[in-house]
Design a protein around this motif. Sequence first.
Motif, PDB file in Angstrom:
ATOM      1  N   ASP A 151       7.259  -3.957 -14.837  1.00 51.93           N
ATOM      2  CA  ASP A 151       7.411  -4.534 -13.494  1.00 51.93           C
ATOM      3  C   ASP A 151       8.818  -4.329 -12.959  1.00 51.93           C
ATOM      4  N   LEU A 152       9.823  -4.569 -13.811  1.00 50.41           N
ATOM      5  CA  LEU A 152      11.209  -4.388 -13.377  1.00 50.41           C
ATOM      6  C   LEU A 152      11.491  -2.940 -13.018  1.00 50.41           C
ATOM      7  N   ASP A 153      10.964  -2.016 -13.813  1.00 46.24           N
ATOM      8  CA  ASP A 153      11.158  -0.592 -13.542  1.00 46.24           C
ATOM      9  C   ASP A 153      10.514  -0.203 -12.212  1.00 46.24           C
ATOM     10  N   GLN A 154       9.309  -0.692 -11.943  1.00 44.80           N
ATOM     11  CA  GLN A 154       8.616  -0.392 -10.690  1.00 44.80           C
ATOM     12  C   GLN A 154       9.342  -1.021  -9.502  1.00 44.80           C
ATOM     13  N   ASP A 155       9.804  -2.275  -9.658  1.00 48.01           N
ATOM     14  CA  ASP A 155      10.531  -2.944  -8.578  1.00 48.01           C
ATOM     15  C   ASP A 155      11.826  -2.218  -8.263  1.00 48.01           C
ATOM     16  N   GLN A 156      12.519  -1.788  -9.303  1.00 50.44           N
ATOM     17  CA  GLN A 156      13.789  -1.096  -9.095  1.00 50.44           C
ATOM     18  C   GLN A 156      13.556   0.239  -8.386  1.00 50.44           C
ATOM     19  N   ALA A 157      12.495   0.944  -8.745  1.00 44.24           N
ATOM     20  CA  ALA A 157      12.187   2.221  -8.108  1.00 44.24           C
ATOM     21  C   ALA A 157      11.824   2.025  -6.635  1.00 44.24           C
ATOM     22  N   LYS A 158      11.085   0.950  -6.318  1.00 45.21           N
ATOM     23  CA  LYS A 158      10.682   0.672  -4.937  1.00 45.21           C
ATOM     24  C   LYS A 158      11.863   0.265  -4.073  1.00 45.21           C
ATOM     25  N   GLU A 159      12.664  -0.644  -4.592  1.00 39.83           N
ATOM     26  CA  GLU A 159      13.701  -1.281  -3.781  1.00 39.83           C
ATOM     27  C   GLU A 159      15.070  -0.640  -3.939  1.00 39.83           C
ATOM     28  N   GLN A 160      15.195   0.347  -4.810  1.00 42.70           N
ATOM     29  CA  GLN A 160      16.476   1.019  -5.021  1.00 42.70           C
ATOM     30  C   GLN A 160      17.594  -0.004  -5.253  1.00 42.70           C
ATOM     31  N   CYS A 161      17.360  -0.919  -6.167  1.00 38.09           N
ATOM     32  CA  CYS A 161      18.346  -1.958  -6.454  1.00 38.09           C
ATOM     33  C   CYS A 161      18.580  -2.028  -7.961  1.00 38.09           C
ATOM     34  N   GLU A 162      19.590  -2.768  -8.321  1.00 38.23           N
ATOM     35  CA  GLU A 162      19.893  -2.962  -9.733  1.00 38.23           C
ATOM     36  C   GLU A 162      19.344  -4.318 -10.160  1.00 38.23           C
ATOM     37  N   LEU A 163      18.629  -4.338 -11.271  1.00 44.28           N
ATOM     38  CA  LEU A 163      18.047  -5.571 -11.787  1.00 44.28           C
ATOM     39  C   LEU A 163      18.628  -5.871 -13.156  1.00 44.28           C
ATOM     40  N   ARG A 164      18.673  -7.160 -13.489  1.00 45.56           N
ATOM     41  CA  ARG A 164      19.186  -7.572 -14.792  1.00 45.56           C
ATOM     42  C   ARG A 164      18.191  -8.536 -15.422  1.00 45.56           C
ATOM     43  N   CYS A 165      17.952  -8.344 -16.695  1.00 50.37           N
ATOM     44  CA  CYS A 165      17.048  -9.206 -17.444  1.00 50.37           C
ATOM     45  C   CYS A 165      17.810  -9.743 -18.656  1.00 50.37           C
ATOM     46  N   THR A 166      17.842 -11.048 -18.802  1.00 47.41           N
ATOM     47  CA  THR A 166      18.510 -11.688 -19.935  1.00 47.41           C
ATOM     48  C   THR A 166      17.449 -12.382 -20.781  1.00 47.41           C
ATOM     49  N   VAL A 167      17.532 -12.179 -22.091  1.00 46.93           N
ATOM     50  CA  VAL A 167      16.531 -12.733 -23.002  1.00 46.93           C
ATOM     51  C   VAL A 167      17.229 -13.527 -24.091  1.00 46.93           C
ATOM     52  N   SER A 168      16.674 -14.675 -24.429  1.00 51.19           N
ATOM     53  CA  SER A 168      17.127 -15.476 -25.561  1.00 51.19           C
ATOM     54  C   SER A 168      15.940 -15.664 -26.497  1.00 51.19           C
ATOM     55  N   TYR A 169      16.221 -15.718 -27.770  1.00 52.29           N
ATOM     56  CA  TYR A 169      15.172 -15.942 -28.769  1.00 52.29           C
ATOM     57  C   TYR A 169      15.737 -16.969 -29.737  1.00 52.29           C
ATOM     58  N   LEU A 170      15.345 -18.220 -29.559  1.00 50.39           N
ATOM     59  CA  LEU A 170      15.933 -19.328 -30.304  1.00 50.39           C
ATOM     60  C   LEU A 170      14.912 -19.975 -31.216  1.00 50.39           C
ATOM     61  N   GLU A 171      15.415 -20.534 -32.293  1.00 48.52           N
ATOM     62  CA  GLU A 171      14.594 -21.301 -33.223  1.00 48.52           C
ATOM     63  C   GLU A 171      15.208 -22.689 -33.360  1.00 48.52           C
ATOM     64  N   ILE A 172      14.377 -23.696 -33.287  1.00 46.49           N
ATOM     65  CA  ILE A 172      14.810 -25.062 -33.588  1.00 46.49           C
ATOM     66  C   ILE A 172      14.040 -25.476 -34.831  1.00 46.49           C
ATOM     67  N   TYR A 173      14.777 -25.754 -35.896  1.00 45.15           N
ATOM     68  CA  TYR A 173      14.152 -26.131 -37.160  1.00 45.15           C
ATOM     69  C   TYR A 173      15.036 -27.179 -37.818  1.00 45.15           C
ATOM     70  N   ASN A 174      14.440 -28.297 -38.209  1.00 54.46           N
ATOM     71  CA  ASN A 174      15.192 -29.407 -38.809  1.00 54.46           C
ATOM     72  C   ASN A 174      16.395 -29.797 -37.958  1.00 54.46           C
ATOM     73  N   GLU A 175      16.166 -29.925 -36.663  1.00 51.92           N
ATOM     74  CA  GLU A 175      17.185 -30.350 -35.705  1.00 51.92           C
ATOM     75  C   GLU A 175      18.376 -29.401 -35.635  1.00 51.92           C
ATOM     76  N   ARG A 176      18.168 -28.140 -35.995  1.00 54.98           N
ATOM     77  CA  ARG A 176      19.214 -27.120 -35.891  1.00 54.98           C
ATOM     78  C   ARG A 176      18.718 -25.999 -34.980  1.00 54.98           C
ATOM     79  N   LEU A 177      19.607 -25.546 -34.123  1.00 52.42           N
ATOM     80  CA  LEU A 177      19.312 -24.468 -33.191  1.00 52.42           C
ATOM     81  C   LEU A 177      19.911 -23.176 -33.721  1.00 52.42           C
ATOM     82  N   ARG A 178      19.119 -22.102 -33.731  1.00 48.90           N
ATOM     83  CA  ARG A 178      19.601 -20.821 -34.230  1.00 48.90           C
ATOM     84  C   ARG A 178      19.177 -19.727 -33.259  1.00 48.90           C
TER      85      ARG A 178
END
Length: 101
Positions: free
Chosen positions: A53-80
């Motif tokens: 979708d981002l690739d298609q949107d960027q091609a249509k609108e000739q703009c720069e897009l940014r995607c930020t991803v986080s992958y977190l685990e919460i286990y025994n009240e600890r965040l990793r």
Amino acid sequence: AECTRGVSCCVFAYGHTGTGKTYTLLGSTSAGDATEQEDWGLLPRTVTNLLTDLDQDQAKEQCELRCTVSYLEIYNERLRDLLVPPSKEEAGKSSKGDVNV
């Protein structure tokens, strides 16, 4: 997809050990590299569709897009953060790079 229009999105898996959270999110790990989409879980499917979708949107609108991803685990009240390996200095504090919440 709302997240391609600037809306923050979150996937949250909660449940007891052995209830299928990892399988649902990642898919079949016994399929090797899981090249067949039917073996993919929610995250690989979502990321593939999001990037398409981002690739298609960027091609249509000739703009720069940014995607930020986080992958977190919460286990025994600890965040990793599962995408960032612990630094050598932090490795002495915790074997997994945990952060107290």
